[in-house]
Design an enzyme around this catalytic site. Structure first.
Site, short mmCIF file in Angstrom:
data_model
loop_
_atom_site.label_atom_id
_atom_site.label_comp_id
_atom_site.label_asym_id
_atom_site.label_seq_id
_atom_site.Cartn_x
_atom_site.Cartn_y
_atom_site.Cartn_z
N ASP A 54 1.02 -0.25 12.94
CA ASP A 54 1.30 -1.40 12.51
C ASP A 54 1.60 -2.40 13.44
O ASP A 54 1.90 -3.73 13.20
CB ASP A 54 2.49 -1.40 11.57
CG ASP A 54 2.43 -0.54 10.40
OD1 ASP A 54 0.87 -0.37 9.82
OD2 ASP A 54 3.01 0.00 9.59
N GLY A 82 0.95 -1.33 0.06
CA GLY A 82 -0.05 -0.05 -0.16
C GLY A 82 0.85 1.16 0.01
O GLY A 82 0.60 2.18 -0.50
C1 S3P Z 1 3.36 3.81 6.08
C2 S3P Z 1 1.98 4.34 6.58
C3 S3P Z 1 0.99 3.70 7.28
C4 S3P Z 1 1.29 2.28 7.72
C5 S3P Z 1 2.29 1.61 6.83
C6 S3P Z 1 3.48 2.42 6.21
C7 S3P Z 1 3.90 4.75 5.31
O1 S3P Z 1 -0.29 3.26 6.45
O2 S3P Z 1 0.23 1.40 8.20
O3 S3P Z 1 2.84 0.23 7.15
O4 S3P Z 1 4.94 4.21 5.07
O5 S3P Z 1 3.52 5.81 4.96
P1 S3P Z 1 -1.29 4.40 6.64
O6 S3P Z 1 -0.71 5.74 5.88
O7 S3P Z 1 -2.48 3.63 5.74
O8 S3P Z 1 -1.76 4.47 7.88
#
Ligand code: S3P
Length: 473
Positions: free
Chosen positions: A350, A124
């Site tokens: 996380d 993601g």
């Molecule tokens: C991250 C942001 C978080 C986290 C992901 C890494 C990042 O997600 O859960 O593992 O590197 O910006 P969200 O932005 O969906 O909270």
């Protein structure tokens, strides 16, 4: 011994309540693993580089003219997919071996149009940050991912990118595969992030790099601030102000970013696994050196201390402007449940899966409010953990944005269950940690996703004294 013999007589965990089909692995060959009760965990755990900083190092390196050198890059699948994507946009990304990488970038606005679909795998962070980085360059890019990523919401990123003039066409519900057409004449944006998400904030800031004038992002709750810090480090003009409205981040567009030498700190989110394992395995004493303790990431460690964990920060120092320490975790027989403050959630988002395992070994109730975001991670993490914990003999209650684990105390977690990892690395690792101190072994149906963030998890934990074994499917 098969998964349902002997100690595995308990019911296997079924698919999540909100799914229509059983969970599938996207890997050709799933890797089931069994974790059994072990003796004390002892020694040093050198965990890999920070995933968030690794993605950003590659992306910002690709947006400079000149060579960025990176030491300690996380060589997990998520980051390797981002490296491939940067190559597809025209950057020269070289692996020099031993965690040393370099990126010869193409400059802000210099991305070439890839001649193939960009596959971000399970990540993601990868897909959302890359969408932001290309959104204000007039190129057309199609993104896809694995079954987990293709089920996650992208509207949270494409909605603000539309304000710059970016167009997006994807599947129903704003799901991948999705094609983005970058804005030819981008305008700067002022955006209040509606969910606590560093990925959304970062996508808007990266898009703002190639828009003229000032792009302003406001977050009501502070989330990890690596993008802000690194943009400043690469020479962008960016200010942060705490106001009544929230954290106001102002970026001046169209800078010439300067290549950097980056040393990636070790990942606190990966450190969480050996730390939590040491707290629940009797007799353990583990040192986890060189962990970045940026306050926007360190909420778990405060929470564990409040629960009565024997967890200390040794050799506290500052490196590259960030607090760093060696974490020392020892078996903690008197863990007790607490209410984790909702306003701490973003700084440990996380870490809730492995925290829920520690909570199972504590006395009393651990309440975890304000965690709606857990439902849209690599899996619905509340559902995935609740189902596995319940099957393993632990009481879990849940609502849309909260959950509660009733601890049974040390030595009393039955275990003896097969759980599904749902293409989610942190679910797989959390349940393998549970198996280290449960009465009966825990099997994870597919531990292959662990390679996305912590490729050395199995040997590292076994070197400390864990009993994790690969078993046949
Ligand atoms: C991250 C942001 C978080 C986290 C992901 C890494 C990042 O997600 O859960 O593992 O590197 O910006 P969200 O932005 O969906 O909270």
């Amino acid at each position: 011994m098969g998964a349902r013999d002997g100690p595995f007589a308990r019911t296997a965990v079924s698919g999540g309540a909100n799914t229509k089909e059983p969970f599938m692995s996207s890997h050709a060959t799933p890797i089931p693993m069994m974790s059994s009760a072990c003796g004390p965990l002892q020694g040093q755990a050198h965990v890999p580089g920070d995933k968030s900083i690794s993605h950003r190092s590659l992306i910002l390196g690709a947006m400079c003219i000149g060579e960025t050198r990176i030491t300690g890059l996380l060589e997990g699948d998520d980051v390797l997919d981002t490296a491939k994507a940067m190559r597809a946009f025209g950057a020269e990304v070289t692996d020099h071996g031993g965690g040393q990488w370099s990126v010869r970038g193409v400059g802000v606005g210099g991305f070439a149009e890839p001649d193939h679909v960009i596959d971000c795998g399970n990540s993601g962070t990868g897909v959302r940050l890359i969408m932001g980085a290309m959104a204000t360059t007039p190129i057309t890019v199609t993104f896809t991912g694995d079954a987990s990523l293709n089920g996650r919401p992208m509207g949270r990123v494409t909605d603000p990118l539309a304000l710059f003039g970016t167009r997006a066409v994807g599947r129903a519900g704003g799901r991948l595969p999705m094609t983005l057409v970058g804005a030819a004449g981008p305008v700067p944006v002022r955006y209040v992030v509606p969910v606590p998400s560093a990925q959304v904030k970062s996508a808007v800031l990266l898009a703002g790099l190639n828009a003229p004038g000032q792009t302003v992002v406001i977050e009501k709750e502070a989330t990890r601030d690596h993008t802000e810090r690194m943009l400043q480090g690469f020479g962008a003009t960016l200010t942060v102000e705490d106001t009544d409205e929230g954290r106001v981040i102002t970026l001046t567009g169209q800078p010439e970013l300067q290549p950097q030498d980056i040393v990636v700190p070790r990942d606190p989110s990966s450190a969480a696994f050996p730390v939590c394992a040491a707290l629940i395995v009797p007799g353990s004493d583990v040192l986890v050196p060189n962990i970045g303790l940026n306050p926007t990431r360190a909420g778990l460690f405060t929470t564990l201390q409040e629960m009565g964990a024997d967890l200390t920060f040794e050799n506290l120092r500052s490196e590259g402007g960030e607090p760093v320490a060696d974490l020392r975790a020892r078996f903690s027989p008197d863990l007790r449940g607490i209410t984790v403050p909702a306003d701490r959630a973003a700084s440990m988002i996380d870490e809730y899966p492995v925290l829920s395992v520690v909570a199972a070994f504590a006395q009393g109730v651990t309440d975890m409010p304000g965690v709606k975001e857990l439902r849209v991670k690599e899996s619905d993490r509340i559902d995935a953990m609740a189902q596995g914990l319940r099957a393993a003999g632990v009481t879990v209650d849940e609502g849309p944005d909260w959950w509660r684990v009733t601890g049974v105390g040390h030595g009393h977690v039955p275990g003896g269950v097969t759980v599904q990892s749902r293409l989610d690395h942190r679910i797989a690792m959390a349940f393998l940690v549970m198996g280290m101190a449960a009465q009966n072994p825990v099997i994870v149906d597919d531990a292959a996703p662990i390679t996305t963030s912590f490729p050395i998890f199995e040997p590292l934990m076994n070197d400390l004294g864990a009993q994790i074994a690969r078993i046949s499917a």
